[in-house]
Design an enzyme around this catalytic site. Structure first.
Site, PDB file in Angstrom:
ATOM      1  N   ASP A 164       0.872  -1.162   0.000  1.00 46.65           N
ATOM      2  CA  ASP A 164       0.000   0.000   0.000  1.00 46.65           C
ATOM      3  C   ASP A 164       0.915   1.218   0.000  1.00 46.65           C
ATOM      4  O   ASP A 164       2.131   1.100   0.190  1.00 46.65           O
ATOM      5  CB  ASP A 164      -0.888  -0.038   1.248  1.00 46.65           C
ATOM      6  N   ASP A 184      -0.351   5.124   0.906  1.00 43.48           N
ATOM      7  CA  ASP A 184      -0.705   6.201   1.833  1.00 43.48           C
ATOM      8  C   ASP A 184      -0.652   5.732   3.280  1.00 43.48           C
ATOM      9  O   ASP A 184      -1.305   4.751   3.655  1.00 43.48           O
ATOM     10  CB  ASP A 184      -2.104   6.733   1.515  1.00 43.48           C
TER      11      ASP A 184
END
Length: 224
Positions: free
Chosen positions: A13, A15
């Site tokens: 991922d 953010d």
């Protein structure tokens, strides 16, 4: 240092995990909702992290009973975000981990709910190490049918770099990403924000306070 045995590929991922963008989302959202006398706190943010922008916008507007539409909120928010994203910082240990896995020859993909245009803004200062990923899948990728917590984005990422889901280790910070990784049949390592309720990560393969605490050499030795 903690490890996960027999990982052969990595899917990240972005953010809140690789880049410290969540503080920017928080600042901008609070700036908007404060005009209506509302507060954007962790009781709300905790349910939005890792979700698609459309889902999050609708959730925010409904939960805070804002006198604007989700579309109006997103338009104002995105304008402010675009000004701030190019200055975002890397999370502790993120760049070093990506570079070290690349040096070990570990297949790596990025799977972010961010749309491609915002992704490009976020990585402006970090393009040299983001270019080390073998594949990048964004939230608006045509092959991604449903957003996290559906497994689509992680399964697409695995296909994109030619690896099997059960050999992949997902790196996440959000409960929705954890659910997506599990649904994809992958192991999931989580690095939650300190404000998050740790009980929401009980199903993770491993939960760490920082990427700096991860023993990548032990975890990926079988895949090197």
């Amino acid at each position: 240092m903690q490890a996960i045995a027999n990982a052969r590929s990595a899917i990240f991922d972005m953010d809140g995990l690789l880049l410290d963008t969540e503080i920017i989302y928080t600042e901008v959202t609070q700036e908007i909702v404060s005009r209506f006398g509302k507060v954007f706190d962790w009781s709300i943010k905790a349910n939005m992290i890792g979700r698609s922008s459309h889902w999050s916008a609708n959730y925010l507007v409904q939960t805070l009973d804002l006198p604007i539409t989700a579309e109006q909120y997103m338009e104002e928010r995105d304008s402010k975000l675009r000004e701030k994203f190019p200055g975002c910082e890397a999370m502790p240990g993120a760049e070093a981990l990506v570079r070290e896995l690349n040096a070990m020859g570990i297949p790596m993909a990025l799977a972010t709910s961010s749309y491609r245009d915002l992704y490009e803004l976020k990585i402006q200062r970090h393009r040299d190490w983001f270019d080390l990923f073998d594949g990048v899948v964004t939230g608006d990728d045509p092959e991604v049918g449903s957003a996290k917590p559906a497994p689509d984005i992680f399964l697409t990422a695995a296909r994109r770099i030619g690896v099997q889901p059960d050999t992949s280790l997902v790196f996440e910070d959000a409960p929705s990403g954890l659910q997506a990784g599990i649904a994809a049949g992958m192991k999931v390592l989580c690095v939650p924000d300190p404000n998050m309720d740790r009980s929401r990560y009980n199903d993770a393969t491993l939960v760490l306070d920082s990427l700096l605490d991860f023993d990548h050499k032990a975890s990926f030795s079988a895949g090197s």
